[in-house]
Design an enzyme around this catalytic site. Structure first.
Site, PDB file in Angstrom:
ATOM      1  N   ALA A  62       0.857  -1.191   0.000  1.00 19.91           N
ATOM      2  CA  ALA A  62       0.000   0.000   0.000  1.00 19.91           C
ATOM      3  C   ALA A  62       0.892   1.240   0.000  1.00 19.91           C
ATOM      4  CB  ALA A  62      -0.893  -0.011   1.229  1.00 19.91           C
ATOM      5  N   GLY A 107       0.690  -5.109   0.872  1.00 23.35           N
ATOM      6  CA  GLY A 107      -0.385  -5.280  -0.106  1.00 23.35           C
ATOM      7  C   GLY A 107       0.082  -5.924  -1.399  1.00 23.35           C
ATOM      8  N   GLU A 110      -0.002  -9.495  -0.687  1.00 28.81           N
ATOM      9  CA  GLU A 110      -1.419  -9.869  -0.517  1.00 28.81           C
ATOM     10  C   GLU A 110      -2.117 -10.002  -1.875  1.00 28.81           C
ATOM     11  OE1 GLU A 110      -1.790  -6.631   2.370  1.00 28.81           O
ATOM     12  OE2 GLU A 110      -2.786  -8.061   3.692  1.00 28.81           O
ATOM     13  N   GLU A 130       3.993  -5.088   7.779  1.00 24.29           N
ATOM     14  CA  GLU A 130       3.102  -4.101   8.397  1.00 24.29           C
ATOM     15  C   GLU A 130       3.401  -3.856   9.876  1.00 24.29           C
ATOM     16  OE1 GLU A 130       2.169  -6.314   6.149  1.00 24.29           O
ATOM     17  OE2 GLU A 130       0.624  -5.489   4.834  1.00 24.29           O
TER      18      GLU A 130
HETATM   19  N1  CAA Z   1       4.462   3.327  -0.467  1.00 26.41           N
HETATM   20  C1  CAA Z   1       4.832   4.471  -1.080  1.00 26.41           C
HETATM   21  N2  CAA Z   1       6.061   4.654  -1.634  1.00 26.41           N
HETATM   22  C2  CAA Z   1       6.932   3.632  -1.557  1.00 26.41           C
HETATM   23  C3  CAA Z   1       6.607   2.421  -0.940  1.00 26.41           C
HETATM   24  C4  CAA Z   1       5.297   2.270  -0.390  1.00 26.41           C
HETATM   25  N3  CAA Z   1       4.868   1.134   0.164  1.00 26.41           N
HETATM   26  N4  CAA Z   1       7.680   1.598  -1.005  1.00 26.41           N
HETATM   27  C5  CAA Z   1       8.642   2.274  -1.644  1.00 26.41           C
HETATM   28  N5  CAA Z   1       8.204   3.519  -1.980  1.00 26.41           N
HETATM   29  C6  CAA Z   1       8.943   4.569  -2.664  1.00 26.41           C
HETATM   30  C7  CAA Z   1       9.990   5.181  -1.745  1.00 26.41           C
HETATM   31  O1  CAA Z   1       9.398   6.173  -0.909  1.00 26.41           O
HETATM   32  C8  CAA Z   1      10.960   5.743  -2.753  1.00 26.41           C
HETATM   33  O2  CAA Z   1      10.426   6.950  -3.265  1.00 26.41           O
HETATM   34  P1  CAA Z   1      11.410   8.250  -3.411  1.00 26.41           P
HETATM   35  O3  CAA Z   1      12.468   7.824  -4.410  1.00 26.41           O
HETATM   36  O4  CAA Z   1      10.496   9.302  -3.920  1.00 26.41           O
HETATM   37  O5  CAA Z   1      11.970   8.523  -2.050  1.00 26.41           O
HETATM   38  C9  CAA Z   1      10.914   4.727  -3.901  1.00 26.41           C
HETATM   39  O6  CAA Z   1       9.701   4.017  -3.735  1.00 26.41           O
HETATM   40  C10 CAA Z   1      12.072   3.742  -3.840  1.00 26.41           C
HETATM   41  O7  CAA Z   1      12.057   3.148  -2.555  1.00 26.41           O
HETATM   42  P2  CAA Z   1      13.372   3.048  -1.636  1.00 26.41           P
HETATM   43  O8  CAA Z   1      14.276   4.190  -1.895  1.00 26.41           O
HETATM   44  O9  CAA Z   1      12.924   2.814  -0.227  1.00 26.41           O
HETATM   45  O10 CAA Z   1      14.034   1.723  -2.257  1.00 26.41           O
HETATM   46  P3  CAA Z   1      14.971   0.683  -1.501  1.00 26.41           P
HETATM   47  O11 CAA Z   1      15.475  -0.230  -2.568  1.00 26.41           O
HETATM   48  O12 CAA Z   1      15.959   1.367  -0.632  1.00 26.41           O
HETATM   49  O13 CAA Z   1      13.994  -0.152  -0.526  1.00 26.41           O
HETATM   50  C11 CAA Z   1      11.998  -1.394   0.030  1.00 26.41           C
HETATM   51  C12 CAA Z   1      12.977  -0.946  -1.078  1.00 26.41           C
HETATM   52  C13 CAA Z   1      12.723  -2.308   1.014  1.00 26.41           C
HETATM   53  C14 CAA Z   1      10.854  -2.129  -0.650  1.00 26.41           C
HETATM   54  C15 CAA Z   1      11.492  -0.130   0.781  1.00 26.41           C
HETATM   55  O14 CAA Z   1      11.064   0.824  -0.183  1.00 26.41           O
HETATM   56  C16 CAA Z   1      10.355  -0.407   1.709  1.00 26.41           C
HETATM   57  O15 CAA Z   1      10.563  -0.931   2.792  1.00 26.41           O
HETATM   58  N6  CAA Z   1       9.098  -0.052   1.293  1.00 26.41           N
HETATM   59  C17 CAA Z   1       7.936  -0.204   2.134  1.00 26.41           C
HETATM   60  C18 CAA Z   1       7.475  -1.644   2.165  1.00 26.41           C
HETATM   61  C19 CAA Z   1       6.293  -1.784   3.106  1.00 26.41           C
HETATM   62  O16 CAA Z   1       6.371  -1.517   4.280  1.00 26.41           O
HETATM   63  N7  CAA Z   1       5.144  -2.235   2.556  1.00 26.41           N
HETATM   64  C20 CAA Z   1       3.936  -2.386   3.316  1.00 26.41           C
HETATM   65  C21 CAA Z   1       3.073  -1.177   3.137  1.00 26.41           C
HETATM   66  S1  CAA Z   1       1.690  -1.170   4.246  1.00 26.41           S
HETATM   67  C22 CAA Z   1       0.571  -2.202   3.531  1.00 26.41           C
HETATM   68  O17 CAA Z   1       0.767  -2.750   2.464  1.00 26.41           O
HETATM   69  C23 CAA Z   1      -0.699  -2.340   4.324  1.00 26.41           C
HETATM   70  C24 CAA Z   1      -1.619  -3.392   3.824  1.00 26.41           C
HETATM   71  O18 CAA Z   1      -1.722  -4.470   4.351  1.00 26.41           O
HETATM   72  C25 CAA Z   1      -2.442  -3.122   2.668  1.00 26.41           C
END
Ligand code: CAA
Length: 256
Positions: A62, A107, A110, A130
Site C-alpha cells: 500500500a 499489499g 497480498e 506491516e
Molecule cells: N508506499 C509508497 N512509496 C513507496 C513504498 C510504499 N509502500 N515503497 C517504496 N516507496 C517509494 C519510496 O518512498 C521511494 O520513493 P522516493 O524515491 O520518492 O523517495 C521509492 O519508492 C524507492 O524506494 P526506496 O528508496 O525505499 O528503495 P529501496 O530499494 O531502498 O527499498 C523497500 C525498497 C525495502 C521495498 C522499501 O522501499 C520499503 O521498505 N518499502 C515499504 C514496504 C512496506 O512496508 N510495505 C507495506 C506497506 S503497508 C501495507 O501494504 C498495508 C496493507 O496491508 C495493505
C-alpha cells in the site's frame, strides 16, 4: 494510467506501472486495478498474468503516505477496497499467476496471495512488514497466508515482519516455482501454459472446490466437492474429454 491491461492469445496481462514508487498501491491504482479486472472477467482470456513494471519490484505494498491521517471509517473503507479488489482476482473464472520480480511487500504480497499461483525470480524478496509500521496486514494477508502455508509459518512471517527470499518461499510453498528466464510476462505465460490445454470449466470447478473447501469442515468440503464434480459432468467439455479418451485422440475443449 498506472495499471496497463493487454491481451495476447489466451492471456490477459496486467502490469502495475508506477516503478518510481516500486509500484506501490495508491487508492487510485487500486481503483484502476478494479476496473481492469472487470474487463478481464468479461473477456475471452483463459489466464491472467500480473506483473510489476521496472526491474526492482513487483509491488512494495500500500502507498504508505496515503495511509496516514485518515479517519477510522476511511481506514476501514480502505481495507475493504483492497480486500474487494483482491477478491475479484480470486473469483475470476480463469486461473491467475503473479510473477514476483524483486520486492513484494504488504499489499503487494497480498495481491499475489489472491492469485491462483505465484512465481518468483531468483532475487525476489517478499514479506508482510506491516508490524514494522505499527500496523497489521489489511488486504487479506492474515487470512490467505495461513491458508496457503499453515498457521505457524504464517504467524512467524506476519509477527516478525521479516523478509523471505525466493528459495525459502519455494520451500514453504509461498511460491510455486522460481524462474528467472526472460521477462516477467514470459515467465508468467510459460508457467500457465500446461494448465491452458484443459477445460476452463474443469479448472474453475476444481479451484472452487479447493477454495470453498478450505473454509469449512471436511464433511462440508466433501459435499461441495460432490456438487461441483457433478456439475463438471454436465459440461460439454466433460463429454468431449471422456469421448476423446475412448476414441484414443486428444480432447478438443471449448470451455462450455
Ligand atoms: N508506499 C509508497 N512509496 C513507496 C513504498 C510504499 N509502500 N515503497 C517504496 N516507496 C517509494 C519510496 O518512498 C521511494 O520513493 P522516493 O524515491 O520518492 O523517495 C521509492 O519508492 C524507492 O524506494 P526506496 O528508496 O525505499 O528503495 P529501496 O530499494 O531502498 O527499498 C523497500 C525498497 C525495502 C521495498 C522499501 O522501499 C520499503 O521498505 N518499502 C515499504 C514496504 C512496506 O512496508 N510495505 C507495506 C506497506 S503497508 C501495507 O501494504 C498495508 C496493507 O496491508 C495493505
Amino acid at each position: 494510467m498506472s495499471v496497463e491491461l493487454t491481451f495476447s492469445e489466451h492471456f490477459a496481462v496486467i502490469t502495475l506501472n508506477r516503478p518510481k514508487a516500486l509500484n506501490a498501491l495508491s487508492f487510485g491504482i487500486l481503483t484502476e486495478l478494479d476496473r481492469a479486472l472487470d474487463t478481464v472477467a468479461a473477456s475471452s482470456a483463459r489466464a491472467l498474468v500480473i506483473v510489476g513494471a521496472g526491474d526492482k519490484a513487483f509491488c512494495a505494498g500500500a502507498d504508505i503516505p496515503e495511509l496516514m491521517n485518515r479517519t477510522l471509517m476511511q481506514e476501514h473503507q480502505g481495507a475493504g477496497l483492497g480486500q474487494a479488489v483482491f477478491n475479484k482476482i480470486a473469483a475470476l473464472t480463469m486461473p491467475s499467476v503473479a510473477v514476483i520480480q524483486g520486492y513484494a511487500f504488504g499489499g503487494g504480497l497480498e495481491m499475489a496471495l489472491a492469485c491462483t499461483f505465484r512465481v518468483a525470480t531468483e532475487r525476489a524478496k517478499m514479506g508482510l512488514p506491516e508490524v514494522k509500521l505499527g500496523l497489521i496486514p489489511g488486504y487479506g494477508g492474515t487470512q490467505r497466508l495461513p491458508r496457503l502455508i499453515g498457521e505457524g509459518r504464517a504467524l512467524d512471517i506476519i509477527l516478525s515482519g521479516r523478509t523471505v527470499d525466493a528459495v525459502e518461499a519455494e520451500r514453504i510453498g509461498l511460491v510455486n516455482r522460481i524462474d528467472s528466464e526472460g521477462s516477467p510476462v514470459e515467465i508468467g505465460q510459460r508457467f500457465m501454459e500446461p494448465y491452458l490445454k484443459h477445460s476452463l470449466c474443469a479448472l474453475y470447478f476444481a479451484r472452487e472446490a479447493v477454495l470453498r473447501g478450505n473454509q469449512v469442515s471436511l464433511d462440508e468440503g466433501l459435499r461441495i466437492e460432490r456438487d461441483l464434480s457433478t456439475l463438471a459432468y454436465r459440461t460439454n467439455d466433460a463429454v468431449e474429454g471422456m469421448t476423446a479418451f475412448t476414441e484414443k485422440r486428444p480432447a478438443r475443449f471449448k470451455d462450455h
